[in-house]
Design an enzyme around this catalytic site. Structure first.
Site, PDB file in Angstrom:
ATOM      1  N   ASP A 120      83.968  42.513-108.236  1.00  0.00           N
ATOM      2  CA  ASP A 120      83.116  43.648-107.927  1.00  0.00           C
ATOM      3  C   ASP A 120      82.962  44.439-109.221  1.00  0.00           C
ATOM      4  O   ASP A 120      83.721  44.284-110.175  1.00  0.00           O
ATOM      5  CB  ASP A 120      83.700  44.512-106.795  1.00  0.00           C
ATOM      6  CG  ASP A 120      82.624  45.398-106.152  1.00  0.00           C
ATOM      7  OD1 ASP A 120      81.547  45.590-106.776  1.00  0.00           O
ATOM      8  OD2 ASP A 120      82.849  45.914-105.038  1.00  0.00           O
TER       9      ASP A 120
HETATM   10  C1  NOJ Z   1      79.807  47.839-106.015  1.00  0.00           C
HETATM   11  C2  NOJ Z   1      79.712  47.350-104.611  1.00  0.00           C
HETATM   12  O1  NOJ Z   1      80.989  47.407-104.004  1.00  0.00           O
HETATM   13  C3  NOJ Z   1      79.156  45.940-104.512  1.00  0.00           C
HETATM   14  O2  NOJ Z   1      78.972  45.629-103.164  1.00  0.00           O
HETATM   15  C4  NOJ Z   1      77.866  45.840-105.272  1.00  0.00           C
HETATM   16  O3  NOJ Z   1      77.328  44.551-105.146  1.00  0.00           O
HETATM   17  C5  NOJ Z   1      78.122  46.205-106.722  1.00  0.00           C
HETATM   18  N1  NOJ Z   1      78.640  47.561-106.808  1.00  0.00           N
HETATM   19  C6  NOJ Z   1      76.867  46.124-107.579  1.00  0.00           C
HETATM   20  O4  NOJ Z   1      76.012  47.156-107.247  1.00  0.00           O
END
Ligand code: NOJ
Length: 812
Positions: A300
């Site tokens: 993530d």
């Molecule tokens: C953080 C989020 O938890 C995730 O779901 C997302 O894909 C990424 N940021 C990118 O925006």
């Protein structure tokens, strides 16, 4: 009695912790971690599983694997480092191109209901809405249509779907991005969505793996000087025991692997003590070994906390790549990047592991033929990318393709239909469907147009809500409000009066009879209310926002035909459910861009509602267990701990285990017609059933023996009413007494959706696979079928079970 005492104690403790023992709002729930909880309990640590298994391409990726191997063989070491390290660029995540190999790079885009950073794209219904359809075809078609849009915009990877959070806590801020508070329904939804995406040519990314069940403290807190060494407190640790991990949280991710998801995203928080993105038990052990995952794991965004430890722990791609994601200068470097090169050169990083990371990344790319005529990245994405605006780019991106492509196609019609079919009719005292009423009044701040700016970054008081916030939202090109759609319909029907009041404070604090200022009350009062939820924050309460309950009570005090519609992230307490003047309640969740049209289709009976709850609505917000941990009472670095002590008892599993009355149970949903079930029977599909599965070679999804059908259960469904409608028969399994303690009283293990004409009957069959009849045995580390009699029941909700059949696969 013992149960009741225990529950009473739990509630009292939580209450005292949060509110100093004073009386509290029964819909608000939070949990403060008491002192001394960093002491390791019976679980809460993670065994080491090394080395990270290499991919074999098994399950149909063998040809693509050899193309990926050829590709990797041609890379320089610096190029290899680039392949596993994101860069700021036009998309939310970017892997740079290698033109000499005709590789044009990878574009990764959010999210689970839309390609978010894009113009001229559609906003589909949210995951929770799609799950409420209980319809495999809809789940697939939604994924396919969304996948087409990602591809047409040049995105190679769609950052969805979501199975974590699963919905451990009713209050978690991102439950709506996922599907259902049940692993079986979520598992089916994952599989269908992933197949849809990937059939359209885009790579899926199953996220967030694993244990991301709350937003609070999902990331560490850093000292304000912004260096990574100055951690004040580490992210929360989700402490999950082995059985719960397998039977709840890992279950839907196993479906995702089986559906051949190209990629997984590891989650932000710690898991049993170590960060999920460097947790070798989760990534190497569970995902790559046990489930046979052949694709790649990306972090993530900012979820990587080390270089070597993460790579050896099973992480294959660092996103977004640089330390800019941690609030540092864009040129500050990366845990991967140059460190990967150094690691190989000084011998600490085995180049074979680095090669495996890239082979894992490139195999699904070749399998989906993304190397052949794939659309270029739409340059407009770069303009809208606030996450890595052009000023942060360190490398060149060649954006030559056509700008602002309209990729919506005919998806509006699909979105309208799917959201209508997802609408859950919770109550209906003959109020619906509407039949050209003479007078309608509309109430509530969710009815009209948004008048307060962007639809998706923050909540707003006035205007209808069709999505939650954060990376899982969409960028609307238009949004049909309920009021606009009702107005259009009313004009067509010659409804003589549509009055509306959209200010909740005004409605809640005035006598609605005065507001109406007419002698006769309207034939129907439609009340539209909403509930916001967003990434990064958990919900503080389960009530309808902006005094929604008071609005309903105020309208219902005057109007004896009050119909309530909620646009919500999920669970809402509905204290007015038994109010005699509240004649109908519909939960429409987050429907996407066609919201108003979808709900008008249902209100007027053009679509007969067939949605069913993918969670339980309790009588009180404080009835739910497993609240998010909202604070810690000590300040040690590792003190944020969340013990999943409720184990398997989440949502209906908990309410059933403790015989707690609820408002509307999991699986509940009404129709404008009625259905009956009869003639249940079961057929054993294999001659001899052993307690343990045969040890077959692991394929994507794990041991294939777990996915073999053991029984067919058949039941006859009849439409006993006088309009066409779709029934959702649901199959629940009660395990034999020999199953280890803690097994929930019943668990969903099958469902179907069948459209029936009035009077029509059809047989519906449910295949029970080995996994469906097994528990995870922590001693033998196997799925085991317990001996004795299983009770299989089929009904129309988890508490409306009509037909029963008993099976004994393994004799005692
Ligand atoms: C953080 C989020 O938890 C995730 O779901 C997302 O894909 C990424 N940021 C990118 O925006």
């Amino acid at each position: 009695m013992a149960h009741l005492l225990a529950l009473g104690l739990l509630a009292a403790t939580a209450s005292a912790q949060n509110f100093g023992g004073s009386s509290r709002d029964e819909d608000a729930f939070s949990y403060v971690q008491p002192e001394n909880t960093t002491i390791l309990g019976p679980y809460g640590h993670s065994p080491a599983v090394y080395p990270s298994p290499h991919t074999s391409g098994s399950g149909g990726w063998e040809d693509a694997l050899s193309l990926a191997q050829d590709f990797v063989a041609q890379l320089t070491l610096d190029e290899k480092a680039d392949m596993v390290t994101g860069q700021p660029g036009p998309c939310v995540g970017n892997i740079v191109a290698i033109p000499r190999l005709n590789f044009s790079g990878l574009c990764l885009q959010d999210g689970p209901l839309s390609i978010r950073v894009a113009d001229y794209a559609s906003v589909f219904s949210a995951g929770v809405t799609a799950a409420a359809t209980w319809d495999r075809d809809i789940l697939y078609q939604r994924g396919y249509a969304m996948g087409q849009e990602f591809k047409a915009k040049g995105a190679h990877i769609a950052l969805g779907p979501v199975a974590g959070p699963l919905g451990r806590s009713a209050y978690s801020g991102r439950n709506w991005e996922g599907f259902a508070a049940d692993p079986y329904l979520t598992g089916v939804a994952m599989e269908e969505t992933i197949q849809g995406y990937q059939d359209a040519g885009v790579q899926a990314c199953a996220k967030h793996f694993i244990g991301n069940e709350q937003e609070t403290q999902r990331n560490p807190t850093y000292d304000s000087n912004g260096t990574l060494t100055d951690v004040i407190q580490e992210a929360i640790s989700a402490n999950i025991d082995d059985r719960t991990m397998h039977e709840l949280y890992l279950w839907p991710f196993a479906n995702a692997v089986r559906a051949k998801a190209a990629s997984f995203m590891c989650s932000y928080q710690r898991l049993n003590g170590s960060y999920a993105c460097e947790n070798s038990k989760a990534l190497n052990g569970l995902l790559k070994e046990e489930l046979g995952f052949q694709g790649y794991v990306m972090s993530d965004w900012g979820g990587t906390h080390s270089g070597m430890a993460s790579i050896e722990g099973g992480l294959d791609m660092n996103m977004p790549g640089g330390l800019g994601a941690y609030g540092m200068h864009p040129e500050a470097g990366s845990f991967f990047g140059g460190n990967v090169t150094i690691g190989v050169n000084n011998g600490t990083l085995d180049e074979a592991r680095l090669d495996d990371m890239i082979i894992r990344i490139m195999t699904p790319y070749f399998w989906l033929e993304q190397d052949v005529d794939y659309p270029t990245v739409d340059p407009s994405s770069a303009d809208m990318n606030t996450f890595s605006p052009r000023s942060t780019w360190l490398r060149e991106f060649n954006l030559t393709g056509p700008r602002s492509r309209d990729v919506r196609g005919d998806h509006a019609a699909i979105i309208r239909r799917q959201a209508a079919e997802a609408t859950v009719l919770l109550k209906n005292n003959n109020a619906l469907p509407l039949r050209a009423p003479k007078t309608i009044a509309v109430f509530g701040n969710d009815a009209g147009e948004n008048t307060m700016g962007p639809l998706n970054s923050d909540t707003f008081e006035f205007g209808t809500l069709a999505s939650g916030g954060g990376s899982g939202t969409g960028r609307f090109t238009y949004l049909v409000s309920p009021l606009a759609a009702i107005n259009a319909r009313a004009q067509a029907d010659n409804t003589s009066l549509v009055q509306y009041w959209l200010n909740n404070t005004q409605i809640a604090t005035n006598d609605v009879a005065d507001l109406l200022a007419v002698q006769t009350i309207p034939e129907v009062c439609l009340v539209f209310l909403k509930t916001w939820a967003a990434e990064g924050e958990d919900r503080e309460h389960l009530k309808l926002d902006y005094n929604g309950t008071e609005v309903v009570n105020s309208v219902a005090a005057t109007c004896n035909n009050t119909v309530v519609v909620t646009h919500s992230s999920g669970i809402n307490s509905l204290p007015f459910a038994s109010h005699p003047n509240v004649t109908a309640i519909l939960a429409a969740h987050y429907p996407g861009q066609e919201s108003g049209n979808s709900i008008v289709d249902v209100l007027y009976g053009d679509v007969n509602p067939s949605g069913h709850l993918p969670y339980t609505i309790a009588l009180n917000g404080s009835d739910y267990n497993a609240p998010p941990t909202t604070a810690v009472s000590t300040n040690g670095t590792y003190d944020w701990q969340s013990w999943f002590d409720e184990k398997l008892e989440i949502d209906y599993r908990y309410f059933d285990a403790h015989d707690i009355d609820v408002q509307y149970e999991f699986g509940f949903g009404l129709s404008y017609t009625t259905f009956n079930l009869s003639s249940i029977s079961s057929t054993q599909l294999v001659r001899h059933i052993s307690a343990q599965p045969r040890q077959l070679e692991v394929q994507p999804g794990g041991n294939p023996a777990l996915w073999t059908g053991l029984y067919n259960v058949t039941v006859e469904v009849t439409n006993t009413g006088d309009v066409e409608g779709a029934a959702v028969p649901q199959l629940y399994v009660t395990f034999p007494d020999s199953t280890p303690a803690g097994t929930p009283p019943k668990q969903l293990r099958g469902f179907d959706k069948v459209v029936l004409q009035p009077g029509e009957s059809r047989n519906v069959s449910f295949e029970l696979m080995r996994r469906d009849l097994s528990y995870w045995d922590i001693i033998s580390q196997q799925w085991v079928i317990p001996s004795g009699e299983f009770v299989i029941r089929v009904g129309f909700s988890s508490r409306d079970l009509r037909e029963t059949v008993r099976i004994s696969p393994v004799r005692a």
